[in-house]
Scaffold this motif. Sequence first.
Motif, PDB file in Angstrom:
ATOM      1  N   ALA A  35       0.828  -1.206   0.000  1.00  0.00           N
ATOM      2  CA  ALA A  35       0.000   0.000   0.000  1.00  0.00           C
ATOM      3  C   ALA A  35       0.861   1.254   0.000  1.00  0.00           C
ATOM      4  CB  ALA A  35      -0.908  -0.005   1.227  1.00  0.00           C
ATOM      5  N   ALA A  36       0.405   2.255  -0.723  1.00  0.00           N
ATOM      6  CA  ALA A  36       1.094   3.536  -0.764  1.00  0.00           C
ATOM      7  C   ALA A  36       1.146   4.146   0.638  1.00  0.00           C
ATOM      8  CB  ALA A  36       0.386   4.480  -1.722  1.00  0.00           C
ATOM      9  N   GLY A  37       2.310   4.656   1.013  1.00  0.00           N
ATOM     10  CA  GLY A  37       2.480   5.306   2.300  1.00  0.00           C
ATOM     11  C   GLY A  37       2.775   4.382   3.453  1.00  0.00           C
ATOM     12  N   SER A  38       2.809   3.072   3.208  1.00  0.00           N
ATOM     13  CA  SER A  38       3.066   2.115   4.279  1.00  0.00           C
ATOM     14  C   SER A  38       4.558   1.851   4.426  1.00  0.00           C
ATOM     15  CB  SER A  38       2.339   0.804   4.000  1.00  0.00           C
ATOM     16  OG  SER A  38       2.850   0.178   2.828  1.00  0.00           O
ATOM     17  N   SER A  39       4.926   1.240   5.552  1.00  0.00           N
ATOM     18  CA  SER A  39       6.306   0.781   5.745  1.00  0.00           C
ATOM     19  C   SER A  39       6.274  -0.730   5.900  1.00  0.00           C
ATOM     20  CB  SER A  39       6.951   1.441   6.964  1.00  0.00           C
ATOM     21  OG  SER A  39       6.231   1.154   8.147  1.00  0.00           O
ATOM     22  N   VAL A  40       7.057  -1.412   5.087  1.00  0.00           N
ATOM     23  CA  VAL A  40       7.028  -2.880   5.021  1.00  0.00           C
ATOM     24  C   VAL A  40       8.438  -3.412   5.166  1.00  0.00           C
ATOM     25  CG1 VAL A  40       6.433  -4.875   3.594  1.00  0.00           C
ATOM     26  CG2 VAL A  40       5.003  -2.826   3.521  1.00  0.00           C
ATOM     27  N   ALA A  41       8.607  -4.392   6.031  1.00  0.00           N
ATOM     28  CA  ALA A  41       9.890  -5.069   6.181  1.00  0.00           C
ATOM     29  C   ALA A  41       9.829  -6.401   5.465  1.00  0.00           C
ATOM     30  CB  ALA A  41      10.210  -5.291   7.653  1.00  0.00           C
ATOM     31  N   LEU A  42      10.848  -6.674   4.675  1.00  0.00           N
ATOM     32  CA  LEU A  42      11.006  -7.983   4.045  1.00  0.00           C
ATOM     33  C   LEU A  42      12.103  -8.691   4.824  1.00  0.00           C
ATOM     34  CD1 LEU A  42       9.950  -9.701   1.696  1.00  0.00           C
ATOM     35  CD2 LEU A  42      11.779  -8.746   0.291  1.00  0.00           C
ATOM     36  N   LEU A  43      11.683  -9.687   5.603  1.00  0.00           N
ATOM     37  CA  LEU A  43      12.556 -10.334   6.589  1.00  0.00           C
ATOM     38  C   LEU A  43      12.962 -11.715   6.093  1.00  0.00           C
ATOM     39  CD1 LEU A  43      13.665 -10.279   9.575  1.00  0.00           C
ATOM     40  CD2 LEU A  43      11.474 -11.296  10.241  1.00  0.00           C
ATOM     41  N   GLY A  44      14.237 -12.015   6.219  1.00  0.00           N
ATOM     42  CA  GLY A  44      14.688 -13.338   5.816  1.00  0.00           C
ATOM     43  C   GLY A  44      16.177 -13.498   6.027  1.00  0.00           C
ATOM     44  N   GLU A 196       6.090  11.162   3.640  1.00  0.00           N
ATOM     45  CA  GLU A 196       4.992  10.234   3.315  1.00  0.00           C
ATOM     46  C   GLU A 196       5.381   9.251   2.211  1.00  0.00           C
ATOM     47  OE1 GLU A 196       1.588  12.696   2.489  1.00  0.00           O
ATOM     48  OE2 GLU A 196       1.286  13.142   4.612  1.00  0.00           O
ATOM     49  N   THR A 197       6.623   8.829   2.246  1.00  0.00           N
ATOM     50  CA  THR A 197       7.143   7.891   1.254  1.00  0.00           C
ATOM     51  C   THR A 197       6.841   6.457   1.660  1.00  0.00           C
ATOM     52  OG1 THR A 197       8.958   9.426   0.794  1.00  0.00           O
ATOM     53  CG2 THR A 197       9.263   7.161   0.073  1.00  0.00           C
ATOM     54  N   THR A 198       6.482   5.622   0.703  1.00  0.00           N
ATOM     55  CA  THR A 198       6.351   4.192   0.937  1.00  0.00           C
ATOM     56  C   THR A 198       7.742   3.614   1.182  1.00  0.00           C
ATOM     57  OG1 THR A 198       4.481   4.128  -0.591  1.00  0.00           O
ATOM     58  CG2 THR A 198       5.500   2.018  -0.038  1.00  0.00           C
ATOM     59  N   LEU A 199       7.879   2.778   2.209  1.00  0.00           N
ATOM     60  CA  LEU A 199       9.184   2.200   2.545  1.00  0.00           C
ATOM     61  C   LEU A 199       9.125   0.685   2.455  1.00  0.00           C
ATOM     62  CD1 LEU A 199      12.108   2.372   3.752  1.00  0.00           C
ATOM     63  CD2 LEU A 199      11.029   2.242   6.018  1.00  0.00           C
ATOM     64  N   LEU A 200      10.072   0.107   1.706  1.00  0.00           N
ATOM     65  CA  LEU A 200      10.286  -1.342   1.719  1.00  0.00           C
ATOM     66  C   LEU A 200      11.707  -1.570   2.211  1.00  0.00           C
ATOM     67  CD1 LEU A 200       9.348  -4.224   1.126  1.00  0.00           C
ATOM     68  CD2 LEU A 200      10.227  -3.957  -1.195  1.00  0.00           C
TER      69      LEU A 200
END
Length: 230
Positions: A35-44, A196-200
């Motif tokens: 989603a736009a504006g969300s912060s998401v961690a890709l864990l592995g 308000e940047t989307t973060l991955l």
Amino acid sequence: MTEPNIAIQARNVTLALGKASARVEILKGIDLDIAAGSSVALLGASGSGKSSLMGVLAGLERATSGDIRVAGADFGALDEDALALARRGRIGIVLQAFHLLPTMTALENVAVPLELAGADDAFARAAAELGAVGLGHRLHHYPAQLSGGEQQRVAIARAIAPRPAILFADEPTGNLDGATGQAILDLLFARRGATETTLLMITHDSALAARCDRVIEMRDGRLVADRAAA
């Protein structure tokens, strides 16, 4: 077409290297919406495919198959020149290595990419962004004159100054000590929130991942868990 509130959409994305008996599958049918504006961690763990996934989502590497749409652009339909243009203004990247040009000052490292992208106020914007990351007094210092934490602050300023729709961060504190890394994370999240940047964010650290809104776990080229951060 990507929904307006979806920053990244991936459907059945694969990545394979080599041919015939030497073929190695890196990504195995990735389906993902961010989603736009969300912060998401890709864990592995190392070797799980998370950096490769970031590479194809950021348009730095071509997927073998599948559909990738980023900030409204169909990355799979673009040639190399069009893809480079599509990344501009859409994507900012912060890596574990700082990748600053050693012959340029902190100000130049941030301003020159803006200038090349056609900004007519590149140096003013660069100075303001460096001020926002606490380096207003270090504008004319070269990378060799800066600490590791200061260099990563410059890298964050460089990534965020163009106001990208999406910010990718791959182990952004990997080259820093614990206290410095924590300060850089605080800064990264503060600047992300302010713009308000989307973060991955790519990480192997579950505590770091927990700072994001959402945590996606990856193993052996597949997404194996997806949850809201605690």
